[in-house]
Design an enzyme around this catalytic site. Structure first.
Site, PDB file in Angstrom:
ATOM      1  N   ASP A 188       0.719  -1.100   0.402  1.00  0.00           N
ATOM      2  CA  ASP A 188      -0.459  -0.128  -0.120  1.00  0.00           C
ATOM      3  C   ASP A 188       1.241   1.557   0.591  1.00  0.00           C
ATOM      4  O   ASP A 188       2.082   0.662   0.276  1.00  0.00           O
ATOM      5  CB  ASP A 188      -0.981   0.020   1.065  1.00  0.00           C
ATOM      6  CG  ASP A 188      -2.039   0.750   0.828  1.00  0.00           C
ATOM      7  OD1 ASP A 188      -2.229   1.671   0.056  1.00  0.00           O
ATOM      8  OD2 ASP A 188      -3.041   0.082   1.473  1.00  0.00           O
TER       9      ASP A 188
ATOM     10  N   HIS B 113     -13.555  -0.885  -7.321  1.00  0.00           N
ATOM     11  CA  HIS B 113     -14.551   0.058  -7.177  1.00  0.00           C
ATOM     12  C   HIS B 113     -13.799   1.251  -7.205  1.00  0.00           C
ATOM     13  O   HIS B 113     -15.253   2.181  -7.330  1.00  0.00           O
ATOM     14  CB  HIS B 113     -15.324  -1.137  -6.617  1.00  0.00           C
ATOM     15  CG  HIS B 113     -15.525  -0.780  -4.818  1.00  0.00           C
ATOM     16  ND1 HIS B 113     -16.139  -1.152  -4.298  1.00  0.00           N
ATOM     17  CD2 HIS B 113     -14.435  -0.288  -4.092  1.00  0.00           C
ATOM     18  CE1 HIS B 113     -15.878  -0.390  -2.565  1.00  0.00           C
ATOM     19  NE2 HIS B 113     -14.732  -0.266  -2.998  1.00  0.00           N
TER      20      HIS B 113
END
Length: 738
Positions: free
Chosen positions: A599, A637
């Protein structure tokens, strides 16, 4: 895929409960999507087209639409199809592309419809009116008259004095509603007016109802009585006149007094004063005529739900009740509440006749004589009846956000944890006593809050014991997911979703379709959500806490029910894995697998790994560590197709550099199944997925995708095949092979 034995039933039950919570929490998406369609003039465009209109034709018809937003009109339309405001139809026998047609509900939103309720709807959707709902929890603890006053420091009536535009909008809507209800009243309920020589319409506004009655009964002397500034300058007719005054003092006499949707604006004390003035006004009339009070208002029938339609109408009545509480300190009343008020005012008998929709006619006789059965007439007013049914459908969807804000209030007050800690069904009296910060003057309103949440399945009623008459309230599976000590608690995410910062951009959806901003959030605040986080870390932390909880819930099901997806892998990279909730669970379940959390550097900085878990910082749009499998859990998404394609290509590069057989990309995300609605539950889940799709559009320019949209992206990124396995709730597992 081996889905295992039922060892993670708690997590599966929690996922089902989570889906229910999101369905109710995001019902306001229908409300704001409807507002957007009104802002863009979509209803009138489709009507003027004269036949089902395709998306291509609709896009061409929206003159101010930004070309970059054309593809998003479809997403707006499909959520409104699922809410019953549009219907899909083929434009012709040979047509391949579907078109969109209006429904009965959307036809009463057309500008040229005499029963048009668009002005009231727009007023209800105005940010000025929606803002006070965020103060409901605070209001329960202060001395303000209404949540509206808590938000603005003055009553709604005082607010109107410096915002006449809002007042005009509401008045226009009330006039239209009055015309609609009156059309049914004079056609279907003529018996209520037979034998009367005079009638006074108290709080009658500009006289819409009184005019219709005067026209229908030309022998009857009709008087409109309202505040002097409302009736000033209005012209009467042969049997119609206007009189100004104050209904709390005295008003003109008549054989009948009419109160149409007046009493729900007032608390019981105010209603009692008005009702006593009514009795005085009809008591002074000639005894030869059967004198009466006629009330047209809602009678809440919460214990008479014989079918889904009746239950749905009751819920809408309760939505209106909460609206009255928030705006004007009024209420919608049950029959026993009406009876108590009428008796206290000195009336002896009454009769209730429901009319179409959620309104009733209440006839209260001055004498003890029982009135004749009301003549409901023949079906001559079908247009008005159809319009009332459509109106009820619109209000049901428009006010679904009441569940959302009532749930927020219950969370703010700590009601769910109080009931849980009580250990058994809890009465309203016990609940009020436990709410230590509750203002004593608001105690009676706690019941109104609880009953709307009963109808939304967040609480259930139970008898205290086998012999007890009094009911108590218990939690449901859904509300248990909101308890502080629940390991799957989604309260942080829910509170973030309900935060005014997050709800405000929905009001800008229509504006966004016409400008060049990236998202409605950017239209509202001039910056992206990610940039906003930099100066509001509290909101960021709230959302991150919720995402971590959601991650724990999905992961529990994943490692218990979907082990087959991970078997045989020696290494896995969790891209966008945050603080590592998912990767930790996988690493613990498969101790021989090397797991990496990848990340942004600021997210993984300082995090400690373990024997088979490590953290790496970087940018997923550039490159990331290699592995037998790449995991993307609810990452894609957040991005548009262009962004997704870049990420997917980086994924393929990362797994293609490995020699091992069985390399794959594992995606945990929604697969919208809008054409596979085999039952009500499936339809409901699809609608919730579409709510999330609109949320992604509003906040981050992302989207939830149908299978064909996923397949197109995989093919473009160079993958050869995929397999989709639905998980319980809204999410699916997608295995994608190079």
């Amino acid at each position: 895929m081996n889905m295992g034995n039922a060892n993670g039933e708690d997590a599966i039950e929690a996922l089902q409960a989570q889906a229910h919570i999101w369905r109710h929490a995001f019902n306001f998406v229908s409300f704001m999507s409807l507002k957007c369609a009104l802002d863009l003039g979509i209803f009138d465009i489709i009507h003027d087209h004269g036949k089902p209109i395709t998306i291509t034709e609709l896009v061409a018809g929206i003159q101010m639409l930004s070309p970059t937003k054309s593809c998003d009109i479809y997403r707006l339309m499909r959520i409104l199809v699922h809410s019953g405001f549009f219907a899909r139809q083929k434009p012709g026998n040979d047509a391949q592309e579907e078109g969109y047609a209006l429904t009965n509900s959307s036809r009463i939103l057309l500008k040229n419809n005499p029963f048009c309720i668009t002005p009231t709807l727009k007023a209800t959707m105005d940010p000025i009116i929606t803002k006070p709902w965020s103060f409901l929890g605070t209001w329960f603890q202060n001395d303000e008259h209404t949540p509206f006053a808590t938000a603005y420091g003055e009553t709604l009536w005082d607010y109107f004095t410096h915002d006449p535009q809002l007042q005009d909008l509401i008045n226009d809507g009330l006039a239209s509603d009055s015309q609609l209800v009156t059309s049914v009243l004079v056609d279907k309920c003529k018996g209520a007016f037979h034998g009367l020589n005079s009638l006074v319409d108290v709080g009658g506004g500009t006289g819409t109802t009184a005019k219709a009655i005067a026209d229908t009964f030309p022998h009857m002397e009709c008087t409109v009585f309202d505040l002097p500034h409302i009736v000033a300058g209005l012209q009467g007719s042969k049997n119609l006149k206007y009189v100004g005054g104050n209904m709390f003092e005295a008003f003109p006499t008549g054989d009948a007094i009419l109160l149409k949707k007046v009493l729900h604006d007032w608390n019981d004390e105010g209603c009692l004063t008005i009702l006593k003035r009514c009795k005085e006004a009809i008591s002074s009339q000639d005894h030869k005529v059967e004198r009466k009070l006629i009330i047209v208002d809602i009678v809440v029938r919460e214990n008479e739900q014989v079918n889904d339609e009746a239950s749905s109408l009751t819920k809408t009545q309760l939505f209106f009740d909460m609206l009255m509480l928030v705006l004007v300190a009024g209420k919608e009343r049950r029959e026993e509440e009406w009876a108590k008020l009428l008796l206290a005012a000195g009336f002896s008998s009454y009769k209730i006749t429901p009319i179409v929709g959620f309104t009733s006619v209440i006839e209260i006789l001055k004498t003890n004589k029982t009135s004749a059965k009301m003549n409901m007439g023949n079906a001559n007013g079908e247009d008005a009846i159809e319009a009332l049914q459509a109106q009820a459908h619109i209000w049901r969807h428009a006010f679904n956000f009441v569940s959302f804000m009532s749930l927020k209030c219950a969370l703010d007050l700590g009601i769910l944890d109080i009931i849980h800690n009580h250990g058994k069904p809890m009465t309203i009296t016990e609940l009020v006593a436990a709410l230590q910060m509750l203002n004593p003057t608001k105690a009676c309103d706690i019941y109104r809050l609880i009953r709307i949440l009963v109808h939304s399945d967040f609480f259930a009623r139970q008898k205290l014991d086998n012999d007890a008459q009094e009911e108590g309230y218990v939690l449901t599976n859904s509300s248990r997911m909101l308890l502080k000590n629940n390991p799957f608690c989604i309260t942080p995410t829910l509170k973030a979703t309900m935060d005014p910062i997050i709800t405000k951009p929905w009001s800008f959806l229509g504006t966004w379709f016409q400008n060049d901003d990236h998202t409605p959030f950017a239209t509202a605040y001039g910056k992206t959500l990610w940039d906003y986080f930099t100066h509001d870390p509290q909101l960021k932390d709230l959302i991150n806490d919720g995402l971590a909880s959601d991650s724990q819930l999905v992961t529990t099901v994943l490692v218990d029910k979907c082990k087959g997806a991970f078997e045989g892998l020696d290494s896995l990279v969790d891209v966008g894995g945050g603080t590592g909730t998912t990767a930790k669970a996988i690493a613990d379940t498969f101790p021989l697998m090397e797991c990496t959390v990848f990340d942004l550097p600021n997210i993984v900085a300082g995090l400690q790994g373990s024997k088979n878990l490590k953290y790496v910082g970087g940018n997923m749009f550039e490159a990331f560590p290699t592995g037998d499998a790449i995991l993307l859990k609810k990452v894609l998404h957040d991005w548009n197709d262009e962004g997704c394609l870049t990420i997917l290509k980086r994924c393929k590069e990362a797994i293609s550099s490995q020699d091992k057989v069985g390399r794959k990309l594992i995606i945990i995300d929604m697969v919208v199944r809008e054409n596979e609605q085999v039952n009500d539950e499936a339809s409901s889940l699809t609608k919730t997925q579409l709510f999330f799709d609109m949320l992604m559009l509003v906040l981050v320019a992302g989207k939830e995708r149908r299978e064909e949209e996923w397949a197109k992206l995989f093919l473009a990124a160079g993958f050869s095949s995929y397999k989709i396995t639905p998980i319980v709730g809204l999410t699916s597992l997608i295995e994608v092979y190079p």
